[in-house]
Design an enzyme around this catalytic site. Structure first.
Site, PDB file in Angstrom:
ATOM      1  N   ALA A 170       0.844  -1.202   0.000  1.00  0.00           N
ATOM      2  CA  ALA A 170       0.000   0.000   0.000  1.00  0.00           C
ATOM      3  C   ALA A 170       0.876   1.247   0.000  1.00  0.00           C
ATOM      4  O   ALA A 170       2.033   1.205   0.391  1.00  0.00           O
ATOM      5  CB  ALA A 170      -0.892  -0.024   1.233  1.00  0.00           C
TER       6      ALA A 170
ATOM      7  N   CYS B  19       3.410   2.325 -18.030  1.00  0.00           N
ATOM      8  CA  CYS B  19       2.503   1.254 -18.485  1.00  0.00           C
ATOM      9  C   CYS B  19       1.134   1.269 -17.832  1.00  0.00           C
ATOM     10  O   CYS B  19       0.117   1.382 -18.525  1.00  0.00           O
ATOM     11  CB  CYS B  19       3.158  -0.104 -18.255  1.00  0.00           C
ATOM     12  SG  CYS B  19       4.431  -0.442 -19.464  1.00  0.00           S
TER      13      CYS B  19
HETATM   14  C1  UDX Z   1       4.581  -2.898 -15.323  1.00  0.00           C
HETATM   15  C2  UDX Z   1       4.309  -4.415 -15.306  1.00  0.00           C
HETATM   16  O1  UDX Z   1       4.686  -4.957 -14.029  1.00  0.00           O
HETATM   17  C3  UDX Z   1       5.041  -5.103 -16.425  1.00  0.00           C
HETATM   18  O2  UDX Z   1       4.714  -6.481 -16.448  1.00  0.00           O
HETATM   19  C4  UDX Z   1       4.611  -4.431 -17.733  1.00  0.00           C
HETATM   20  O3  UDX Z   1       5.142  -5.017 -18.837  1.00  0.00           O
HETATM   21  C5  UDX Z   1       4.954  -2.951 -17.698  1.00  0.00           C
HETATM   22  O4  UDX Z   1       4.275  -2.369 -16.595  1.00  0.00           O
HETATM   23  P1  UDX Z   1       6.534  -1.278 -14.498  1.00  0.00           P
HETATM   24  O5  UDX Z   1       5.628  -0.164 -14.894  1.00  0.00           O
HETATM   25  O6  UDX Z   1       7.951  -1.235 -14.937  1.00  0.00           O
HETATM   26  O7  UDX Z   1       5.962  -2.690 -15.028  1.00  0.00           O
HETATM   27  O8  UDX Z   1       6.547  -1.339 -12.900  1.00  0.00           O
HETATM   28  P2  UDX Z   1       5.896  -2.227 -11.741  1.00  0.00           P
HETATM   29  O9  UDX Z   1       6.975  -2.847 -10.965  1.00  0.00           O
HETATM   30  O10 UDX Z   1       4.837  -3.114 -12.232  1.00  0.00           O
HETATM   31  O11 UDX Z   1       5.244  -1.083 -10.842  1.00  0.00           O
HETATM   32  C6  UDX Z   1       4.220  -0.232 -11.347  1.00  0.00           C
HETATM   33  C7  UDX Z   1       3.797   0.772 -10.313  1.00  0.00           C
HETATM   34  O12 UDX Z   1       3.083   0.150  -9.257  1.00  0.00           O
HETATM   35  C8  UDX Z   1       4.944   1.533  -9.663  1.00  0.00           C
HETATM   36  O13 UDX Z   1       4.570   2.882  -9.578  1.00  0.00           O
HETATM   37  C9  UDX Z   1       5.056   0.918  -8.287  1.00  0.00           C
HETATM   38  O14 UDX Z   1       5.574   1.803  -7.347  1.00  0.00           O
HETATM   39  C10 UDX Z   1       3.603   0.581  -8.015  1.00  0.00           C
HETATM   40  N1  UDX Z   1       3.419  -0.527  -7.051  1.00  0.00           N
HETATM   41  C11 UDX Z   1       3.872  -1.770  -7.351  1.00  0.00           C
HETATM   42  C12 UDX Z   1       2.737  -0.314  -5.861  1.00  0.00           C
HETATM   43  O15 UDX Z   1       2.297   0.816  -5.571  1.00  0.00           O
HETATM   44  N2  UDX Z   1       2.525  -1.354  -5.018  1.00  0.00           N
HETATM   45  C13 UDX Z   1       2.964  -2.614  -5.284  1.00  0.00           C
HETATM   46  O16 UDX Z   1       2.723  -3.512  -4.475  1.00  0.00           O
HETATM   47  C14 UDX Z   1       3.652  -2.826  -6.499  1.00  0.00           C
END
Ligand code: UDX
Length: 460
Positions: free
Chosen positions: A281, A289
């Protein structure tokens, strides 16, 4: 085609696996940099991988004008150009369309017929139906060129495949070598077989494992029709974003009832049907993406007059999470006018310099509009952030950002920021020394012991 995250990482990885790869782009500066070993963005492990590919003579770089010559030799062309978000939320396919036409023209201009059809792989995230759209545009390109007098024998030979990518920024190289699955969608068996051959070392995990010595388990190679493959990408990202918004909703309720969302997330995550990942959270998701793909999926639904109410709510929860940072600051500091606020971490997540849809920029600009002075620090994205948002003062040491700050907001959980010396931070800050932990990444007790007013997300 396209040397962004997806194109460059895919190209470098395919070269590592033993294929011969040419990365094509229209940006001469970028190509010049790549030829001299300079990466256009920060991605751990990529520079080495590119150097290795170039050194072994398997990887080179070419301008888009050279595509005609490449079509002659290539077994496959990966289309990995940008598909930015249009004004109505839908994906802008103009770069994909331009590339498809270029491929068509190049096919028409071939002097000798190809032995086998060219496989055109859609790697960019494109709306459902784009595979057929790309086929149409390649045929348009062929007809245009033939109309202008070109008439090659290779003209008919191409097949389109959708092969969505699931790599995460910051661990893109790792994700390419050790994916959870590879998805390929096409109408023709032949095209799917070409893709299977290309990915064989990854599917079988048979490449040299110096990268990761874990046990070899075959990677599922999922073949589907074109539309399903395109939908799999959107559905994956939408699900992950939903999971994050879900836990953020629970965090907000935890905060009201006095429960701790970290404990809740750990326990519910142990249920194999739920799974423990992507239940952190905080201030929510950003990046290149999730925001774009969810907007595109909602826009696609609207085209059919379908209200995607769950996805609408997922996006709304995410907007609200960012606003909570400001609300938490206001609760403790009251007016923000004249207050100095340290922003720790600026990239949208750790291990990347990407600032696309980064919460930091939105929060900094709201702080500015409320009369506060935001001072940001990031291990790699500082300079770019300062260029994007001139009102944000950027410094190059986290403790400098904390000096004289009335409050600090942890925005990106870089290792360096998770392990900050909280006593030193507290000694440098001004009262009331509020610490808003936007990623629940710090130990609340240690923060309180250091004299900070710790404010997490949903931590009771
Ligand atoms: C994402 C997908 O994971 C990947 O499979 C796709 O191809 C491209 O988009 P990415 O955008 O690089 O990848 O980052 P990711 O690690 O998925 O995190 C995305 C966002 O969610 C970040 O802002 C991260 O901080 C947030 N996040 C992630 C949370 O707030 N909580 C979580 O538990 C996980």
């Amino acid at each position: 085609m396209g040397t962004g995250y997806v194109g460059l990482v895919t190209g470098a990885c395919l070269a590592y696996l033993g294929h011969r790869v040419t990365c094509v782009d229209r940006d001469e500066e970028r190509l010049k940099g790549l030829r001299s070993g300079r990466m256009p963005f920060y991605e751990p492990g990529l520079e080495d991988l590119v150097a290795r590919g170039v050194g072994r003579g398997r990887l080179d770089f070419a301008r888009v004008e050279g595509v005609a010559g490449l079509v002659d030799e290539a077994d496959a062309i990966f289309v990995s150009v940008d598909t930015p978000q249009g004004e109505d939320g839908s994906a802008d396919l103009s770069s994909v369309a331009a590339v498809a036409r270029q491929i068509g023209r190049a096919l028409a201009e071939l002097r000798t017929g190809r032995g086998s059809p060219l496989v055109v792989v859609n790697k960019s995230t494109v709306p459902v139906g784009s595979g057929d759209y790309v086929s149409m545009l390649i045929r348009d390109g062929i007809e245009e060129a033939i109309g202008e007098g070109a008439g090659g024998e290779g003209a008919a030979g191409f097949l389109v495949v959708s092969n969505p990518e699931f790599l995460r920024e910051g661990s893109a190289v790792y994700d390419s070598f050790f994916p959870d699955r590879i998805v390929a969608g096409a109408d023709s068996r032949e095209a799917l077989d070409v893709l299977r051959t290309l990915y064989e070392p990854v599917i079988e995990q048979s490449f040299p494992t110096e990268l990761d010595p874990r046990p070899k388990v075959a990677v599922p190679f999922i073949t589907t029709d074109l539309a399903s493959a395109e939908m799999i990408k959107y559905a994956s990202n939408a699900f992950l974003a939903t999971k994050i918004s879900f836990i953020n909703e629970i965090a907000n309720i935890c905060e009201l009832v006095g429960a701790d969302v970290s404990e809740v997330a750990t326990a519910i995550g142990l249920d194999a049907r739920i799974g423990s990942r992507f239940l952190n959270a905080g201030i929510g998701w950003g990046g290149s993406c999730f925001p774009k793909d969810i907007a595109a999926l909602r826009a696609a639904a609207r085209e059919y007059d379908y209200e995607a109410i769950l996805l609408d709510a997922v996006a709304a929860v995410n907007v609200r999470q960012r606003k909570q940072v400001i609300a938490k600051l206001q609760r403790d500091l009251h007016t923000l006018k004249g207050k100095r606020i340290a922003l720790l971490g600026l990239s949208f997540k750790p291990n990347t310099d990407d600032l696309r849809d980064a919460p930091s920029l939105e929060i900094a600009s709201v702080l500015d509009s409320l009369g506060a002075r935001a001072v940001g620090y990031d291990p790699v994205a500082g300079k770019a952030a300062a260029q994007k948002l001139p009102s944000l003062k950027v410094v190059f040491d986290p403790y400098e950002a904390l000096g004289g700050a009335h409050a600090a907001v942890l925005i990106t959980e870089w290792e360096e920021i998770r392990t900050l010396d909280l006593n030193r931070a507290s000694a440098l800050m001004d009262e009331p020394k509020v610490l808003v932990d936007g990623r629940n990444a710090l130990d609340p007790e240690a923060a309180v012991e250091a004299g900070l007013s710790y404010r997490g997300f949903g931590r009771g």
